[in-house]
Design a protein around this motif. Structure first.
Motif, PDB file in Angstrom:
ATOM      1  N   PHE A   1     -34.595  10.197  27.128  1.00 27.85           N
ATOM      2  CA  PHE A   1     -33.325  10.884  27.354  1.00 27.85           C
ATOM      3  C   PHE A   1     -32.182   9.931  27.035  1.00 27.85           C
TER       4      PHE A   1
ATOM      5  N   LYS B   1     -34.895  14.136  35.283  1.00 26.81           N
ATOM      6  CA  LYS B   1     -36.306  13.925  35.612  1.00 26.81           C
ATOM      7  C   LYS B   1     -37.130  14.081  34.355  1.00 26.81           C
TER       8      LYS B   1
ATOM      9  N   ASN C   1     -29.354  16.388  28.909  1.00 25.51           N
ATOM     10  CA  ASN C   1     -30.576  17.020  29.379  1.00 25.51           C
ATOM     11  C   ASN C   1     -31.635  17.190  28.305  1.00 25.51           C
TER      12      ASN C   1
ATOM     13  N   ARG D   1     -34.947  21.610  34.072  1.00 26.25           N
ATOM     14  CA  ARG D   1     -34.417  20.279  34.367  1.00 26.25           C
ATOM     15  C   ARG D   1     -33.393  20.292  35.481  1.00 26.25           C
ATOM     16  N   ASN D   2     -32.833  21.462  35.785  1.00 22.88           N
ATOM     17  CA  ASN D   2     -31.839  21.520  36.859  1.00 22.88           C
ATOM     18  C   ASN D   2     -32.343  22.432  37.955  1.00 22.88           C
TER      19      ASN D   2
ATOM     20  N   ARG E   1     -35.296  25.206  29.314  1.00 26.36           N
ATOM     21  CA  ARG E   1     -35.233  23.777  29.617  1.00 26.36           C
ATOM     22  C   ARG E   1     -34.164  23.464  30.645  1.00 26.36           C
ATOM     23  N   ASP E   2     -33.057  24.144  30.504  1.00 23.22           N
ATOM     24  CA  ASP E   2     -31.965  23.878  31.431  1.00 23.22           C
ATOM     25  C   ASP E   2     -32.408  24.162  32.865  1.00 23.22           C
TER      26      ASP E   2
END
Ligand SMILES: Nc1ncnc2c1ncn2[C@@H]1O[C@H](COP(=O)(O)OP(=O)(O)OP(=O)(O)O)[C@@H](O)[C@H]1O
Ligand SMILES: [Mg+2]
Lengths: 756, 234
Positions: free
Chosen positions: B136, A385, B100, A414-415, A410-411
């Motif tokens: 990304f 996303k 990511n 984003r998750n 961030r991990d």
């Protein structure tokens, strides 16, 4: 070939699938196991009561003559009636055990349940049918002779049969220190076995339609003074004690096992979803190569669902078996029951179906959503996303923050699904552990409250009911004791009517009432206090008025409630002797309590119960419950271990590729496992913080739903919290050690070959 | 010029059951500082194995690998990690970007293993992808991803750049632009670049061509007048 792939997948995701299997197993094991035990108790007792046609109530009268029988029979709701003469006798055996004799005219209500010997014969003048538990304890056999003494009469009979009675399922006379089947029991005989033609019948067993309260009022209106009292079935000590235990069983068999099943269901579906999502590119490759959607769907559906089915079926069968195994012995120790047949396991078969269906549905939808994408997009990893950098990332300090922090920030950002699932999972584990340990704490707390905070006496002297005042005062002086009156009352508010206890005691150090928080309170000489539980049940508060009457009397008394006290097992009123008399009541002293360890014989004293006896008796009664609580605690730990492990494994698998790449790029193993550790610590802290209040809430529901006699406030002790925390942390650190090891061993050359 | 890399009697065995496979069988060669080296050989010859050994991703069964005077075959895990972090840049056939992280973040990530500041945008600019900084990996084409991965590798200012089939998954035009980037690094930045490939054409642009077959060095040829990548006829 796809079948082969499935087997490979199962072995590649071995640990996840094992944990899926175990979660399904443990969830159903506890849910069905504990649930079936409560059903077992309830269905067995109901069968027993209906097999033996247990009376709906008992009418006591010193003169239960034919006129009274006729009178009761003529009351409309009465459907059946049976007259008995019931008297406590001394058996002519060493230590003179107390045997309650029932001389019966008929054997149709509260029937004797024969185990061995011949059936009850109402023409038999010389036979007696004896309590099997007593006979076993005394090694008496059919054909043996036994003598009884009562009211100066002595009789001797031959044992014709041994068996049980529904009126003696829980059999502990109030004056007996503890369950001991060799010291008391019951026996049934024909009225013809009575040495005199004029039998002083004193009990009517009645069956009636409608509710007991209406019937009781009807008796009061119609029979006037020709009877002494009426005891409805629910208030019979055997029935109510059994109900008390069933209620406690039901209390722990509903909420906590539901938490178990909820957690395992939730973890199962998220695990399935995550495993499938992780196989996204593989699904794309299959699809790109021309596999049909439905064969891919079927392939993935069969993955975990079959294991879940297997796990829950095994749990369904073994759970009830295991719980019955551990609870059977302590239950049969406290209850005189002719049978206690396990209720099987089919009552909870529906949960297996739910588990399986849910697993199928979740798998189906997660595959479906992947499969319906265009193959070219599936082959590429899913675009994360797009997230605008949050304001913290725009600041200069962001650059100064450690790599670890930035990576995790961030991990997690984003998750979110992974993060939320993990936090939620940890929260559920915390709730599970806290409430399981809370049960343990609560039962311990109740015992401690009862024996260390309220009751401080060493001995309780149970008095005969025909002792003169001077005699009582004499004994009191000798043992330096305090005289108390303990009675059963009926209490009534606008809303309901409840049976309650009444304790009449003057200010003393031997019984110190407490509030519901277990802090000592003073009930003044002119005050009346009611226990919190009864106050809640009746919907009354301090300052309000409530009416009550002593059981077996007709005089309703209105009294203002001055205080509310707390008590774990005795729910009712407390007042001083002066207040008692001021309300126009009078009653003989029922017992004397003393700080001394009193032994020996005293005139007018029926028996002496010491503190240790009471504690032992308490523990015996709660033992079946304890067994279940231990099982719950153990399996809560097991489930928590599996769930936490599973969560971290899933996170690791999802991060593995990245971690491999980072390692190739020169990141240190330590730095990488620190990333995982930091993330887990964040999740653990958040999860636990959410879990504590929720655990408290669940515990509160559990205790609130417990038996009407039982009261305890939910309490999360430091012990409980530390145990919960230590367990979660231990799991965390051992998993982290394992993952650090896996990172070290991670084959970098291989990571580079895989394209996921 | 001095030898930055030296392989001495390097053997690498893979055991599977009681069968032993020699993926690297007594390999000897040297590579000079700043050289543009192409390693050629049929599939399964052991090219990737060679690169993995040189990059410190795997350890030798016997023999010596000397990089910049250090015996890396005797390095422990920690020393290897530092070696990978400071000395080597990797470019992989499958890019291996962190999905990511955005293009820019994938490059900035390297700040955490080196001890100097990285100007991510400037490096992105040098591979021609300044405008894609916030995309990304999944939103980029293969060639773009490969350029990000080169940018990531050179951000560390490594002395050796190891590339395993960097153009394997790309069309020829894109491949040329990638190779040009790599040749420029060797020519102007004095970085030693080692490329593994199947593509015979690349022999014309290399300073040195090492041919591998069945885990052994078949031949080593020095190219006195290497062509420019842009002059190649595809
Ligand atoms: N992890 C491993 N375990 C066992 N054998 C391996 C392993 N990795 C490579 N091999 C074997 O080593 C030999 C060399 O493999 P390598 O990957 O180096 O070949 P390559 O020259 O890179 O081939 P390609 O051009 O197809 O990439 C092969 O025969 C391969 O089967
Ligand atoms: Mg290769």
């Amino acid at each position: 070939m796809l079948y082969k792939k499935m087997l490979r997948d199962l072995s590649n995701y071995k640990i996840q699938f094992i944990s899926v299997f175990l979660m399904a197993f443990v969830g159903v094991f506890i849910f069905a196991g504990i649930g079936e035990e409560a059903i077992t108790l309830e269905s067995n007792i109901n069968n027993y009561y209906s097999d033996t046609n247990l009376a709906d109530g008992w009418i006591f009268s010193t003169n239960a003559d034919n006129a009274l029988v006729e009178h009761v029979n003529n009351l409309k709701p009465t459907t059946a009636i049976e007259r008995q003469f019931v008297i406590t006798s001394d058996a002519k055996l060493p230590t003179e055990p107390d045997i309650k004799l029932h001389f019966i005219e008929n054997n149709t209500i509260s029937k004797f349940y024969l185990i061995e010997g011949e059936k009850i014969n109402l023409d038999d003048e010389n036979g007696v049918w004896l309590d099997k538990s007593f006979a076993d304890a005394r090694n008496l056999k059919v054909g043996d002779k036994i003598g009884f003494k009562f009211n100066g009469i002595e009789i001797e009979k031959e044992i014709r049969g041994l068996g049980y009675s529904p009126e003696y399922v829980y059999d502990l006379p109030y004056y007996m220190p503890k369950l001991n089947y060799s010291e008391y029991g019951f026996a049934y005989m024909s009225y013809k076995a009575f040495p005199d033609d004029n039998i002083p019948y004193n009990v009517l067993n009645v069956k009636f339609n409608g509710n007991a309260e209406d019937y009781s009022n009807l008796l009061a209106d119609n029979l006037k003074d020709s009877y002494d009292s009426f005891l409805p079935r629910e208030e019979h000590s055997s029935v109510s004690q059994f109900n008390h235990i069933i209620n406690l069983f039901q209390m722990i068999s509903t909420i906590l096992p539901t938490v178990f099943i909820f957690i395992s269901l939730l973890m199962l579906v998220t695990t399935m979803k995550r495993i499938i999502t992780h196989q996204r590119t593989q699904i794309g490759i299959l699809k790109a190569n021309g596999f049909k959607n439905h064969s891919i769907i079927i392939h993935y559906l069969s993955h975990g669902s079959l294991l879940i089915l297997a796990g829950s079926i095994i749990g369904l069968i073994s759970g009830p078996f295991f719980i019955n195994l551990i609870a059977y012995k302590p239950l049969t120790n406290i209850f005189k029951l002719p049978y206690l047949m396990p209720s099987g396991f089919m009552n909870f078969a529906y949960i297996v179906v739910i588990m399986f269906l849910l697993a199928l549905i979740v798998s189906y939808y997660s595959i479906k959503s992947i499969v319906s994408e265009h193959p070219s997009t599936i082959i590429r990893p899913k675009v994360p996303k797009a997230s605008t950098s949050t304001f913290i990332e725009k600041f200069k300090i962001w650059e100064k923050l450690s790599f670890n922090f930035r990576w995790n920030y961030r991990d997690i950002k984003r998750n979110r699904f992974r993060a939320i699932t993990t936090i939620f999972g940890v929260m559920c584990c915390a709730v599970l552990l806290i409430s399981a340990f809370g049960l343990y704490d609560g039962l311990n707390d109740a015992e401690n409250w009862q024996f260390n905070k309220i009751n401080h006496y060493e001995s309780k002297l149970i008095l005969n009911n025909n002792v003169s005042e001077t005699q009582i005062h004499d004994v009191s002086r000798q043992v330096n004791g305090v005289e108390i009156i303990e009675l059963v009352t009926e209490m009534e508010s606008d809303h309901t009517k409840k049976y309650a206890s009444l304790l009449v005691v003057n200010d003393t150090d031997l019984i110190t009432p407490t509030d519901k928080y277990q802090n000592k309170i003073e009930i003044k000489d002119n005050e009346v206090s009611v226990s919190q539980k009864i106050a809640d049940l009746l919907g009354i508060q301090a300052g309000e008025t409530v009416s009550f009457r002593v059981h077996n009397t007709n005089k309703w008394i209105n009294v203002k409630i001055d205080k509310i006290h707390g008590n774990p097992t005795s729910q009712g009123l407390i007042m001083s002797k002066n207040k008692f008399n001021e309300l126009g009541l009078d009653h003989y002293i029922t017992s004397i309590i003393s700080a001394k360890n009193v032994t020996g014989d005293y005139e007018g004293v029926k028996s002496i119960i010491d503190r240790q006896d009471m504690i032992d008796s308490w523990r015996e009664l709660y033992k079946p419950l304890w067994m279940e609580v231990y099982a719950l605690m153990f399996f809560a730990i097991v489930l928590a271990l599996i769930v936490l492990y599973n969560l971290y494994l899933l996170s690791f698998v999802e991060m593995e590729q990245d971690i491999g790449t980072l390692k190739v790029l020169g990141f240190k193993t330590f730095a990488l496992s620190k990333i995982l550790l930091t993330q887990s610590i964040i999740f653990i802290i958040l999860g636990s913080l959410l879990g504590i209040p929720l655990g408290y809430y669940v515990l509160n529901i559990i205790w609130k739903s417990s038996s009407e006699k039982f009261f305890i406030l939910p309490n999360i002790s430091i012990m409980n919290l530390s145990c919960t925390f230590i367990i979660i942390l231990t799991v965390l650190f051992s998993i982290n050690l394992y993952f650090a090891y896996k990172i070290r061993k991670l084959n970098m050359a291989d990571t580079l070959k895989i394209l996921e | 010029m001095y030898n930055i890399v030296e392989f001495k009697n390097v053997v690498k065995e893979y055991k599977s059951g009681n069968h032993v496979l020699k993926a690297m069988n007594n390999v000897n060669f040297t590579i000079e500082h700043g050289e543009f080296v192409v390693i050629l050989g049929p599939s399964g010859a052991g090219k990737s194995t060679l690169l993995n050994l040189l990059g410190g991703l795997d350890s030798v069964s016997s023999g010596e690998i000397i990089v910049d005077g250090n015996h890396i075959e005797s390095f422990n895990d920690n020393e290897l990690t530092t070696y990978r972090a400071k000395n080597v840049g990797f470019i992989f056939q499958f890019y291996n970007l962190i999905p990511n992280l955005t293009a820019l973040e994938n490059i900035q990530l390297m700040e955490d293993v080196v001890d100097f500041k990285i100007d991510g945008l400037k490096i992105l600019d040098s591979v021609g992808l300044k405008d894609y900084a916030n995309q990304f990996p999944a939103q980029l084409s293969g060639g773009q991803q490969q350029r990000i991965s080169i940018a990531r590798a050179i951000a560390k200012k490594p002395s050796i750049l190891l590339c395993d089939e960097p153009t394997g998954a790309l069309d020829s035009n894109t491949g040329v632009s990638i190779l040009k980037l790599l040749q420029d690094l060797s020519n102007y930045k004095n970085t030693t670049v080692i490329i593994v490939t199947h593509n015979e054409l690349l022999t014309e642009v290399a300073d040195k061509v090492i041919r591998i077959k069945n885990g052994q060095v078949e031949s080593i040829v020095l190219n006195e007048t290497p062509k420019k990548v842009t002059d190649l006829e595809w």
